[in-house]
Design a protein around this motif. Structure first.
Motif, mmCIF file in Angstrom:
data_model
loop_
_atom_site.group_PDB
_atom_site.id
_atom_site.type_symbol
_atom_site.label_atom_id
_atom_site.label_comp_id
_atom_site.label_asym_id
_atom_site.label_seq_id
_atom_site.Cartn_x
_atom_site.Cartn_y
_atom_site.Cartn_z
ATOM 1 N N GLN A 39 0.820 -1.208 0.000
ATOM 2 C CA GLN A 39 0.000 0.000 0.000
ATOM 3 C C GLN A 39 0.856 1.261 0.000
ATOM 4 O O GLN A 39 0.552 2.239 -0.680
ATOM 5 C CB GLN A 39 -0.957 -0.003 1.191
ATOM 6 C CG GLN A 39 -2.033 -1.055 1.117
ATOM 7 C CD GLN A 39 -2.864 -0.961 -0.154
ATOM 8 O OE1 GLN A 39 -3.280 0.105 -0.567
ATOM 9 N NE2 GLN A 39 -3.093 -2.093 -0.783
ATOM 10 N N GLU A 71 -4.805 8.150 2.156
ATOM 11 C CA GLU A 71 -5.637 7.065 2.669
ATOM 12 C C GLU A 71 -4.869 5.747 2.684
ATOM 13 O O GLU A 71 -4.901 5.002 3.673
ATOM 14 C CB GLU A 71 -6.891 6.921 1.827
ATOM 15 C CG GLU A 71 -7.821 5.834 2.295
ATOM 16 C CD GLU A 71 -9.065 5.706 1.438
ATOM 17 O OE1 GLU A 71 -10.055 5.194 1.946
ATOM 18 O OE2 GLU A 71 -9.032 6.103 0.244
ATOM 19 N N LYS A 72 -4.142 5.447 1.602
ATOM 20 C CA LYS A 72 -3.360 4.215 1.552
ATOM 21 C C LYS A 72 -2.308 4.194 2.648
ATOM 22 O O LYS A 72 -2.048 3.163 3.271
ATOM 23 C CB LYS A 72 -2.705 4.053 0.177
ATOM 24 C CG LYS A 72 -3.664 3.663 -0.905
ATOM 25 C CD LYS A 72 -2.926 3.449 -2.191
ATOM 26 C CE LYS A 72 -3.863 3.068 -3.319
ATOM 27 N NZ LYS A 72 -4.612 1.870 -3.080
ATOM 28 N N CYS A 75 -3.968 3.609 6.088
ATOM 29 C CA CYS A 75 -4.534 2.280 6.230
ATOM 30 C C CYS A 75 -3.499 1.174 6.136
ATOM 31 O O CYS A 75 -3.835 0.007 6.277
ATOM 32 C CB CYS A 75 -5.603 2.068 5.151
ATOM 33 S SG CYS A 75 -7.022 3.143 5.351
ATOM 34 N N SER A 76 -2.243 1.525 5.886
ATOM 35 C CA SER A 76 -1.225 0.492 5.697
ATOM 36 C C SER A 76 -0.684 -0.053 7.004
ATOM 37 O O SER A 76 -0.052 -1.092 7.022
ATOM 38 C CB SER A 76 -0.075 1.026 4.845
ATOM 39 O OG SER A 76 0.641 2.017 5.582
#
Length: 77
Positions: A39, A71-72, A75-76
């Motif tokens: 990600q 966002e990536k 959220c990683s």
């Protein structure tokens, strides 16, 4: 000239088939086993593409790519 379904239908069908069947080679650098790391790499590549989009005057897409990258990254972990 606006895009129509006829303009993208065959390409969309090919993409759907590729996702359904798998077995594609991962993009160079994305073939890692840690999902979080993938990600982060995808976020970096998205930002790299955003640089080109901004140079071409696509500011809205640049902003969207920046938010997607954020966002990536969040959220990683």
């Amino acid at each position: 000239m606006p895009l129509t379904l006829d303009d993208v239908e065959s390409e969309l069908s090919e993409a759907e088939a590729a996702f359904r069947h798998g077995n594609q080679e991962p993009e160079a650098g994305l073939d890692v086993s840690d999902a979080g790391f993938v990600q982060l790499r995808k976020a970096c590549r998205s930002l790299s593409g955003a640089d080109q989009l901004m140079a071409d005057g696509y500011y809205t897409l640049t902003i969207e790519a920046a938010f997607t990258s954020i966002e990536k990254t969040l959220c990683s972990g």
